[in-house]
Write an enzyme that holds these catalytic residues in place. Sequence first.
Site, PDB file in Angstrom:
ATOM      1  N   GLY A  16       0.835  -1.211   0.000  1.00  0.00           N
ATOM      2  CA  GLY A  16       0.000   0.000   0.000  1.00  0.00           C
ATOM      3  C   GLY A  16       0.859   1.245   0.000  1.00  0.00           C
ATOM      4  O   GLY A  16       1.893   1.302   0.681  1.00  0.00           O
ATOM      5  N   ASP A  41      -0.935  -0.738  -4.472  1.00  0.00           N
ATOM      6  CA  ASP A  41      -2.223  -0.071  -4.272  1.00  0.00           C
ATOM      7  C   ASP A  41      -2.002   1.436  -4.142  1.00  0.00           C
ATOM      8  O   ASP A  41      -1.300   1.886  -3.237  1.00  0.00           O
ATOM      9  CB  ASP A  41      -2.878  -0.605  -2.995  1.00  0.00           C
ATOM     10  CG  ASP A  41      -4.207   0.074  -2.712  1.00  0.00           C
ATOM     11  OD1 ASP A  41      -5.200  -0.293  -3.382  1.00  0.00           O
ATOM     12  OD2 ASP A  41      -4.261   0.980  -1.857  1.00  0.00           O
ATOM     13  N   TYR A  46      -4.059   9.963  -2.279  1.00  0.00           N
ATOM     14  CA  TYR A  46      -2.786   9.912  -1.557  1.00  0.00           C
ATOM     15  C   TYR A  46      -1.806  10.966  -2.065  1.00  0.00           C
ATOM     16  O   TYR A  46      -0.754  11.167  -1.457  1.00  0.00           O
ATOM     17  CB  TYR A  46      -2.147   8.507  -1.640  1.00  0.00           C
ATOM     18  CG  TYR A  46      -3.013   7.374  -1.127  1.00  0.00           C
ATOM     19  CD1 TYR A  46      -4.122   7.623  -0.315  1.00  0.00           C
ATOM     20  CD2 TYR A  46      -2.735   6.051  -1.449  1.00  0.00           C
ATOM     21  CE1 TYR A  46      -4.920   6.582   0.139  1.00  0.00           C
ATOM     22  CE2 TYR A  46      -3.530   5.008  -0.994  1.00  0.00           C
ATOM     23  CZ  TYR A  46      -4.626   5.281  -0.204  1.00  0.00           C
ATOM     24  OH  TYR A  46      -5.428   4.253   0.244  1.00  0.00           O
ATOM     25  N   LYS A  75      -7.420   4.590  -7.316  1.00  0.00           N
ATOM     26  CA  LYS A  75      -8.803   4.792  -6.870  1.00  0.00           C
ATOM     27  C   LYS A  75      -9.355   6.159  -7.271  1.00  0.00           C
ATOM     28  O   LYS A  75      -8.634   7.167  -7.225  1.00  0.00           O
ATOM     29  CB  LYS A  75      -8.899   4.673  -5.338  1.00  0.00           C
ATOM     30  CG  LYS A  75      -8.212   3.456  -4.759  1.00  0.00           C
ATOM     31  CD  LYS A  75      -8.486   3.277  -3.275  1.00  0.00           C
ATOM     32  CE  LYS A  75      -7.543   2.277  -2.646  1.00  0.00           C
ATOM     33  NZ  LYS A  75      -6.229   2.810  -2.273  1.00  0.00           N
ATOM     34  N   HIS A 108     -13.145   4.870  -4.414  1.00  0.00           N
ATOM     35  CA  HIS A 108     -12.440   4.908  -3.123  1.00  0.00           C
ATOM     36  C   HIS A 108     -13.393   4.786  -1.936  1.00  0.00           C
ATOM     37  O   HIS A 108     -13.105   4.087  -0.964  1.00  0.00           O
ATOM     38  CB  HIS A 108     -11.619   6.199  -3.038  1.00  0.00           C
ATOM     39  CG  HIS A 108     -10.504   6.154  -2.045  1.00  0.00           C
ATOM     40  ND1 HIS A 108      -9.304   6.764  -2.253  1.00  0.00           N
ATOM     41  CD2 HIS A 108     -10.405   5.575  -0.824  1.00  0.00           C
ATOM     42  CE1 HIS A 108      -8.508   6.548  -1.207  1.00  0.00           C
ATOM     43  NE2 HIS A 108      -9.162   5.841  -0.325  1.00  0.00           N
ATOM     44  N   THR A 255      10.495   0.220   5.510  1.00  0.00           N
ATOM     45  CA  THR A 255      11.935  -0.017   5.361  1.00  0.00           C
ATOM     46  C   THR A 255      12.134  -1.308   4.577  1.00  0.00           C
ATOM     47  O   THR A 255      11.234  -2.152   4.507  1.00  0.00           O
ATOM     48  CB  THR A 255      12.620  -0.188   6.734  1.00  0.00           C
ATOM     49  OG1 THR A 255      12.059  -1.353   7.371  1.00  0.00           O
ATOM     50  CG2 THR A 255      12.420   1.024   7.632  1.00  0.00           C
ATOM     51  N   ASN A 262       7.677  -8.729   5.719  1.00  0.00           N
ATOM     52  CA  ASN A 262       6.246  -8.847   5.415  1.00  0.00           C
ATOM     53  C   ASN A 262       5.981  -9.707   4.179  1.00  0.00           C
ATOM     54  O   ASN A 262       4.883 -10.239   4.009  1.00  0.00           O
ATOM     55  CB  ASN A 262       5.627  -7.455   5.231  1.00  0.00           C
ATOM     56  CG  ASN A 262       5.600  -6.666   6.540  1.00  0.00           C
ATOM     57  OD1 ASN A 262       6.165  -7.102   7.541  1.00  0.00           O
ATOM     58  ND2 ASN A 262       4.960  -5.514   6.540  1.00  0.00           N
TER      59      ASN A 262
HETATM   60  N1  LIG Z   1      -9.385   2.167   1.070  1.00  0.00           N
HETATM   61  C1  LIG Z   1      -9.038   2.896   2.100  1.00  0.00           C
HETATM   62  O1  LIG Z   1      -9.776   3.778   2.548  1.00  0.00           O
HETATM   63  C2  LIG Z   1      -7.717   2.653   2.744  1.00  0.00           C
HETATM   64  C3  LIG Z   1      -7.499   3.147   4.036  1.00  0.00           C
HETATM   65  C4  LIG Z   1      -6.262   2.894   4.622  1.00  0.00           C
HETATM   66  C5  LIG Z   1      -5.303   2.168   3.941  1.00  0.00           C
HETATM   67  N2  LIG Z   1      -5.540   1.739   2.680  1.00  0.00           N
HETATM   68  C6  LIG Z   1      -4.497   1.021   1.885  1.00  0.00           C
HETATM   69  O2  LIG Z   1      -3.984  -0.051   2.637  1.00  0.00           O
HETATM   70  C7  LIG Z   1      -2.570   0.080   2.771  1.00  0.00           C
HETATM   71  C8  LIG Z   1      -2.133  -0.582   4.039  1.00  0.00           C
HETATM   72  O3  LIG Z   1      -2.729   0.033   5.187  1.00  0.00           O
HETATM   73  P1  LIG Z   1      -1.916   0.244   6.494  1.00  0.00           P
HETATM   74  O4  LIG Z   1      -0.855   1.236   6.239  1.00  0.00           O
HETATM   75  O5  LIG Z   1      -2.827   0.481   7.608  1.00  0.00           O
HETATM   76  O6  LIG Z   1      -1.252  -1.225   6.658  1.00  0.00           O
HETATM   77  P2  LIG Z   1      -0.539  -1.948   7.842  1.00  0.00           P
HETATM   78  O7  LIG Z   1       0.526  -2.752   7.196  1.00  0.00           O
HETATM   79  O8  LIG Z   1      -1.567  -2.614   8.699  1.00  0.00           O
HETATM   80  O9  LIG Z   1       0.094  -0.824   8.770  1.00  0.00           O
HETATM   81  C9  LIG Z   1       1.239  -0.112   8.389  1.00  0.00           C
HETATM   82  C10 LIG Z   1       1.981   0.286   9.629  1.00  0.00           C
HETATM   83  O10 LIG Z   1       2.433  -0.895  10.271  1.00  0.00           O
HETATM   84  C11 LIG Z   1       3.782  -0.788  10.608  1.00  0.00           C
HETATM   85  N3  LIG Z   1       4.495  -1.993  10.136  1.00  0.00           N
HETATM   86  C12 LIG Z   1       4.660  -2.430   8.875  1.00  0.00           C
HETATM   87  N4  LIG Z   1       5.324  -3.589   8.860  1.00  0.00           N
HETATM   88  C13 LIG Z   1       5.609  -3.884  10.148  1.00  0.00           C
HETATM   89  C14 LIG Z   1       6.278  -4.942  10.771  1.00  0.00           C
HETATM   90  N5  LIG Z   1       6.798  -5.950  10.061  1.00  0.00           N
HETATM   91  N6  LIG Z   1       6.366  -4.940  12.124  1.00  0.00           N
HETATM   92  C15 LIG Z   1       5.843  -3.939  12.850  1.00  0.00           C
HETATM   93  N7  LIG Z   1       5.191  -2.890  12.312  1.00  0.00           N
HETATM   94  C16 LIG Z   1       5.074  -2.872  10.970  1.00  0.00           C
HETATM   95  C17 LIG Z   1       4.343   0.427   9.893  1.00  0.00           C
HETATM   96  O11 LIG Z   1       4.925   1.203  10.884  1.00  0.00           O
HETATM   97  P3  LIG Z   1       6.117   2.239  10.582  1.00  0.00           P
HETATM   98  O12 LIG Z   1       5.431   3.434  10.055  1.00  0.00           O
HETATM   99  O13 LIG Z   1       6.727   2.420  11.926  1.00  0.00           O
HETATM  100  O14 LIG Z   1       7.022   1.585   9.580  1.00  0.00           O
HETATM  101  C18 LIG Z   1       3.164   1.123   9.276  1.00  0.00           C
HETATM  102  O15 LIG Z   1       2.935   2.397   9.827  1.00  0.00           O
HETATM  103  C19 LIG Z   1      -2.342   1.584   2.652  1.00  0.00           C
HETATM  104  O16 LIG Z   1      -1.025   1.932   2.278  1.00  0.00           O
HETATM  105  C20 LIG Z   1      -3.311   1.905   1.536  1.00  0.00           C
HETATM  106  O17 LIG Z   1      -2.777   1.527   0.288  1.00  0.00           O
HETATM  107  C21 LIG Z   1      -6.741   1.952   2.082  1.00  0.00           C
END
Ligand SMILES: NC(=O)c1ccc[n+]([C@@H]2O[C@H](COP(=O)([O-])OP(=O)(O)OC[C@H]3O[C@@H](n4cnc5c(N)ncnc54)[C@H](OP(=O)(O)O)[C@@H]3O)[C@@H](O)[C@H]2O)c1
Length: 301
Positions: A16, A41, A46, A75, A108, A255, A262
């Site tokens: 994402g 995505d 964004y 989106k 979206h 990173t 992941n």
């Molecule tokens: N349709 C919608 O309305 C909507 C809404 C939200 C998101 N999305 C999409 O979904 C994607 C993913 O959402 P999300 O960002 O919430 O996903 P997520 O992977 O659940 O959360 C990301 C956060 O988790 C942390 N992280 C990532 N890998 C990690 C690991 N191995 N260990 C510990 N912490 C880890 C990161 O922290 P750090 O920042 O410290 O690295 C990051 O801030 C977005 O980028 C976007 O494309 C869509």
Amino acid sequence: MALSHGAGHIPALGFGTLIPDAAATISATRDALEAGFRHFDCAERYRNELEVGEALQAGLAAGGIARKDIFVTTKLWNTNHRPERVKPAFEASLRRLGLNDLDLYLIHTPFAFQPGDDQDPRDPNGNILYDRGVTLLETWGAMESLVDSGRCRAIGLSDISLHELSPIYEAARIKPAVVQVEAHPYLPETELLEFCKAKDVVFLAFAPLGHGMRPGPLEDPVISAIAARVGKTAAQVLLAWAVQRGTALLTTPRTAARARENFNISALPQDALDEINRIQTRQRLNEVVKTGSPGFIPQGR
Ligand SMILES: NC(=O)c1ccc[n+]([C@@H]2O[C@H](COP(=O)([O-])OP(=O)(O)OC[C@H]3O[C@@H](n4cnc5c(N)ncnc54)[C@H](OP(=O)(O)O)[C@@H]3O)[C@@H](O)[C@H]2O)c1
């Protein structure tokens, strides 16, 4: 995972691009591509499609990866729901991404905002200005025309409830191929998942790590205990659970080390899946489904 109507495949593990900083968007996207992610995505909202496109072009060239080997989604934002605005918005996204065609285009959110250049139109009291002059089905009709044009392989919806999805599904000429919603063990969305499985719609989970919020699924004692038992990290356990229950997912490692972590998931034993399914905590982390205005609910980190 197969998309309906022969629209090809969507890799279950998606990266994402909801990353506010432009430089971080470029490095994280390159790192994700290098780690093996092939599903990206994006969103007009964004405001970083340009940077994602730049990182993808450079990464494809450097890695000898073909365009057809990656799956790109973007989106349609809420201010572009009027049918006559859909194709121009789609083309503007493609231009920013530097692509000729798209694998998946999503509405979206089901909320139409007042059309215009301001992505967040508000009245003087700060209330969102909605557009009552267009229905979701009318917007869907314009999305179907994009598939007809041959420049978009699949279309779908995001931030939608089962209650809103089923009438669109029933009325649609081209059925939604994908539904993207928040999902993790604290918000399993089981009913929506069952609907999607029955109708051949891919359920695409965002925030599978609970958006990294702490406390949250990453620190849940059940998840930590399973991680210790199977020799994986809590993040890997959460992502494996998501895939094994039949969803695709989007995660945002920032990173290179986390991108590799992941991407490197493996199947959990059935007893671990059962334990996660028995978690009782329920928590929605993003309120976009209620208003159409995006954003994770601030929590104590
Ligand atoms: N349709 C919608 O309305 C909507 C809404 C939200 C998101 N999305 C999409 O979904 C994607 C993913 O959402 P999300 O960002 O919430 O996903 P997520 O992977 O659940 O959360 C990301 C956060 O988790 C942390 N992280 C990532 N890998 C990690 C690991 N191995 N260990 C510990 N912490 C880890 C990161 O922290 P750090 O920042 O410290 O690295 C990051 O801030 C977005 O980028 C976007 O494309 C869509």
